[in-house]
Motif scaffolding. Structure first.
Motif, PDB file in Angstrom:
ATOM      1  N   LYS A  31       0.885  -1.131  -0.038  1.00 53.90           N
ATOM      2  CA  LYS A  31       0.026  -0.204   0.046  1.00 53.90           C
ATOM      3  C   LYS A  31       0.841   1.451  -0.133  1.00 53.90           C
ATOM      4  N   ALA A  32       1.994   1.289   0.328  1.00 55.03           N
ATOM      5  CA  ALA A  32       2.854   2.512   0.653  1.00 55.03           C
ATOM      6  C   ALA A  32       3.860   2.576  -0.134  1.00 55.03           C
ATOM      7  N   GLN A  33       3.615   1.646  -1.440  1.00 59.19           N
ATOM      8  CA  GLN A  33       4.747   1.822  -2.403  1.00 59.19           C
ATOM      9  C   GLN A  33       4.976   3.027  -3.190  1.00 59.19           C
ATOM     10  N   ASP A  34       3.835   3.838  -3.106  1.00 58.08           N
ATOM     11  CA  ASP A  34       3.874   5.154  -3.975  1.00 58.08           C
ATOM     12  C   ASP A  34       4.282   6.450  -3.085  1.00 58.08           C
ATOM     13  N   ILE A  35       4.551   6.069  -1.733  1.00 56.69           N
ATOM     14  CA  ILE A  35       4.812   6.872  -0.813  1.00 56.69           C
ATOM     15  C   ILE A  35       6.377   7.370  -0.988  1.00 56.69           C
ATOM     16  N   GLY A  36       6.912   8.265  -1.324  1.00 53.02           N
ATOM     17  CA  GLY A  36       8.171   8.682  -1.408  1.00 53.02           C
ATOM     18  C   GLY A  36       8.646   9.844  -0.588  1.00 53.02           C
ATOM     19  N   VAL A  37       9.722  10.340  -0.789  1.00 47.79           N
ATOM     20  CA  VAL A  37      10.183  11.577  -0.153  1.00 47.79           C
ATOM     21  C   VAL A  37      10.647  12.810  -0.973  1.00 47.79           C
ATOM     22  N   CYS A  38      10.173  13.862  -0.352  1.00 44.80           N
ATOM     23  CA  CYS A  38      10.251  15.127  -1.095  1.00 44.80           C
ATOM     24  C   CYS A  38      11.893  15.462  -1.452  1.00 44.80           C
TER      25      CYS A  38
END
Ligand SMILES: [Zn+2]
Ligand SMILES: [Zn+2]
Length: 87
Positions: A31-38
């Motif tokens: 579920k979190a695979q599209d969460i990245g870091v600015c």
């Protein structure tokens, strides 16, 4: 926690928050695979933007906050410099 306020997309965050809480962000769920870091401030985001330099046009992660700053729409200082100097 004020993630909803800060990032304006609570729905997207729900799944990944549990992962961060339980595992301190070491392991990501599907579920979190599209969460990245600015790339500028390190804030967690899934907001992709194209670098403002047309000849670069890299797809980079830029959080909603940094997005407000036109200079940060360039993904590196070099890109910004290239755009302003025309080199
Ligand atoms: Zn940022
Ligand atoms: Zn760039």
């Amino acid at each position: 926690m004020k993630y909803g306020e800060q990032y304006g997309d609570e729905g997207l965050w729900e799944g990944s928050l549990y992962v961060f809480d339980d595992r301190m962000g070491v392991k990501f769920s599907d579920k979190a695979q599209d969460i990245g870091v600015c790339i500028h401030c390190g804030a967690r985001t899934s907001n992709y933007e194209n670098c403002a330099l047309a000849s670069c046009n890299d797809l980079v992660l830029i959080c909603e906050d940094c997005k407000q700053d036109g200079a940060k729409m360039y993904h590196t200082a070099l890109c910004r410099q290239t755009a302003t100097t025309g080199v």
